[in-house]
Design a protein around this motif. Structure first.
Motif, PDB file in Angstrom:
ATOM      1  N   ALA A 156       0.830  -1.207   0.000  1.00 43.08           N
ATOM      2  CA  ALA A 156       0.000   0.000   0.000  1.00 43.08           C
ATOM      3  C   ALA A 156       0.867   1.261   0.000  1.00 43.08           C
ATOM      4  O   ALA A 156       0.539   2.248  -0.671  1.00 43.08           O
ATOM      5  CB  ALA A 156      -0.943  -0.005   1.207  1.00 43.08           C
ATOM      6  N   VAL A 157       1.980   1.232   0.713  1.00 42.58           N
ATOM      7  CA  VAL A 157       2.901   2.379   0.714  1.00 42.58           C
ATOM      8  C   VAL A 157       3.495   2.569  -0.675  1.00 42.58           C
ATOM      9  O   VAL A 157       3.567   3.688  -1.186  1.00 42.58           O
ATOM     10  CB  VAL A 157       4.021   2.195   1.765  1.00 42.58           C
ATOM     11  CG1 VAL A 157       5.131   3.218   1.574  1.00 42.58           C
ATOM     12  CG2 VAL A 157       3.457   2.292   3.163  1.00 42.58           C
ATOM     13  N   LYS A 191       2.214   1.704  -3.493  1.00 42.82           N
ATOM     14  CA  LYS A 191       1.157   2.238  -4.367  1.00 42.82           C
ATOM     15  C   LYS A 191       0.950   3.730  -4.116  1.00 42.82           C
ATOM     16  O   LYS A 191       0.808   4.502  -5.054  1.00 42.82           O
ATOM     17  CB  LYS A 191      -0.144   1.476  -4.164  1.00 42.82           C
ATOM     18  CG  LYS A 191      -1.246   1.959  -5.099  1.00 42.82           C
ATOM     19  CD  LYS A 191      -2.502   1.157  -4.959  1.00 42.82           C
ATOM     20  CE  LYS A 191      -3.642   1.624  -5.815  1.00 42.82           C
ATOM     21  NZ  LYS A 191      -3.573   2.892  -6.467  1.00 42.82           N
ATOM     22  N   SER A 192       0.967   4.132  -2.839  1.00 45.62           N
ATOM     23  CA  SER A 192       0.768   5.552  -2.541  1.00 45.62           C
ATOM     24  C   SER A 192       1.924   6.395  -3.075  1.00 45.62           C
ATOM     25  O   SER A 192       1.714   7.528  -3.505  1.00 45.62           O
ATOM     26  CB  SER A 192       0.577   5.782  -1.037  1.00 45.62           C
ATOM     27  OG  SER A 192       1.775   5.605  -0.332  1.00 45.62           O
ATOM     28  N   ASP A 211       1.434   6.703  -6.805  1.00 43.05           N
ATOM     29  CA  ASP A 211       0.311   7.589  -7.119  1.00 43.05           C
ATOM     30  C   ASP A 211       0.664   9.077  -7.023  1.00 43.05           C
ATOM     31  O   ASP A 211      -0.119   9.920  -7.452  1.00 43.05           O
ATOM     32  CB  ASP A 211      -0.873   7.289  -6.197  1.00 43.05           C
ATOM     33  CG  ASP A 211      -1.561   5.978  -6.542  1.00 43.05           C
ATOM     34  OD1 ASP A 211      -1.300   5.432  -7.645  1.00 43.05           O
ATOM     35  OD2 ASP A 211      -2.339   5.477  -5.702  1.00 43.05           O
ATOM     36  N   ILE A 212       1.833   9.406  -6.456  1.00 46.38           N
ATOM     37  CA  ILE A 212       2.240  10.812  -6.397  1.00 46.38           C
ATOM     38  C   ILE A 212       2.664  11.223  -7.806  1.00 46.38           C
ATOM     39  O   ILE A 212       3.575  10.624  -8.385  1.00 46.38           O
ATOM     40  CB  ILE A 212       3.407  11.022  -5.402  1.00 46.38           C
ATOM     41  CG1 ILE A 212       2.974  10.669  -3.982  1.00 46.38           C
ATOM     42  CG2 ILE A 212       3.910  12.470  -5.468  1.00 46.38           C
ATOM     43  CD1 ILE A 212       4.112  10.649  -2.973  1.00 46.38           C
ATOM     44  N   ASN A 264       5.506  17.951  -5.662  1.00 44.65           N
ATOM     45  CA  ASN A 264       5.239  16.509  -5.710  1.00 44.65           C
ATOM     46  C   ASN A 264       6.533  15.694  -5.751  1.00 44.65           C
ATOM     47  O   ASN A 264       6.621  14.637  -5.121  1.00 44.65           O
ATOM     48  CB  ASN A 264       4.369  16.157  -6.923  1.00 44.65           C
ATOM     49  CG  ASN A 264       2.931  16.570  -6.721  1.00 44.65           C
ATOM     50  OD1 ASN A 264       2.436  16.620  -5.599  1.00 44.65           O
ATOM     51  ND2 ASN A 264       2.255  16.886  -7.800  1.00 44.65           N
ATOM     52  N   GLU A 269       8.962  11.049   1.325  1.00 50.19           N
ATOM     53  CA  GLU A 269       8.234   9.870   1.815  1.00 50.19           C
ATOM     54  C   GLU A 269       8.974   8.575   1.504  1.00 50.19           C
ATOM     55  O   GLU A 269       9.046   7.678   2.327  1.00 50.19           O
ATOM     56  CB  GLU A 269       6.813   9.831   1.249  1.00 50.19           C
ATOM     57  CG  GLU A 269       5.843  10.706   1.988  1.00 50.19           C
ATOM     58  CD  GLU A 269       5.799  10.399   3.479  1.00 50.19           C
ATOM     59  OE1 GLU A 269       5.504   9.251   3.879  1.00 50.19           O
ATOM     60  OE2 GLU A 269       6.055  11.329   4.260  1.00 50.19           O
ATOM     61  N   ARG A 305      -2.428   3.229   5.686  1.00 50.80           N
ATOM     62  CA  ARG A 305      -2.249   2.836   4.288  1.00 50.80           C
ATOM     63  C   ARG A 305      -2.875   1.463   4.118  1.00 50.80           C
ATOM     64  O   ARG A 305      -2.653   0.575   4.940  1.00 50.80           O
ATOM     65  CB  ARG A 305      -0.769   2.750   3.886  1.00 50.80           C
ATOM     66  CG  ARG A 305       0.021   4.028   4.005  1.00 50.80           C
ATOM     67  CD  ARG A 305      -0.294   5.001   2.878  1.00 50.80           C
ATOM     68  NE  ARG A 305       0.580   6.145   2.890  1.00 50.80           N
ATOM     69  CZ  ARG A 305       0.447   7.207   3.671  1.00 50.80           C
ATOM     70  NH1 ARG A 305      -0.522   7.264   4.541  1.00 50.80           N
ATOM     71  NH2 ARG A 305       1.291   8.212   3.588  1.00 50.80           N
TER      72      ARG A 305
END
Length: 158
Positions: free
Chosen positions: A17-18, A20-21, A24-25, A37, A44, A132
């Motif tokens: 999930a991390v 993917k996040s 997604d940025i 961004n 991150e 997440r």
């Protein structure tokens, strides 16, 4: 890294999930300048990469002080370990499946951030609560360095 297969599965779900996040940025590779961004992506990603210690804490119940003992002990054990080793850019992830994110934020504030400040060591740690993939997580980072801004060009190789 957790030894129980169930814990490894929870950790893998969170790390997926991390990832993917981060993907997604929106990052603009057409310009040489870093925009907001790009910087968010780097920050991150870097924070996740410094985490080398992982725990999964089960059995947390809403509004149950008794169930907080295990999470409290795990978090402070990690604070002690990170402070004892005393290396820059090291961190721990503590995944708490099935625990309400708002309760986890409150827990981290009351049981980690405030005591670290009272002890005068709050500048050594970055404490973050996050969610997440439906999983609540405490991230502890010890002595996070700034991103270098004066990177020397690579030496030519022969």
């Amino acid at each position: 890294i957790p030894t129980q297969e169930d814990d490894r599965a929870v950790l893998a779900e969170f790390l997926d999930a991390v990832q993917k996040s981060l993907i997604d940025i929106p990052v603009d590779e057409t310009t040489k300048e870093d925009d907001e961004n790009d910087i968010h992506f780097m920050e991150e990603g870097r924070r996740m990469l410094v985490c080398s210690r992982f725990h999964v804490v089960h059995g947390m119940r809403k509004a149950s002080i008794d169930s907080f003992d295990s999470l409290f002990a795990t978090c402070w054990s990690e604070v002690k370990e990170l402070r004892t080793v005393n290396e820059n850019d090291t961190g721990s992830l503590i995944v708490v499946p099935g625990f309400d994110y708002d309760d986890l934020r409150r827990f981290a504030d009351i049981n980690l951030q405030r005591p670290l400040q009272w002890l005068g060591i709050h500048n050594e740690f970055e404490v973050a609560s996050m969610e997440r993939g439906g999983l609540s997580v405490v991230r502890l980072i010890h002595k996070l360095s700034d991103i270098p801004t004066d990177i020397a060009p690579a030496e030519p190789t022969e």
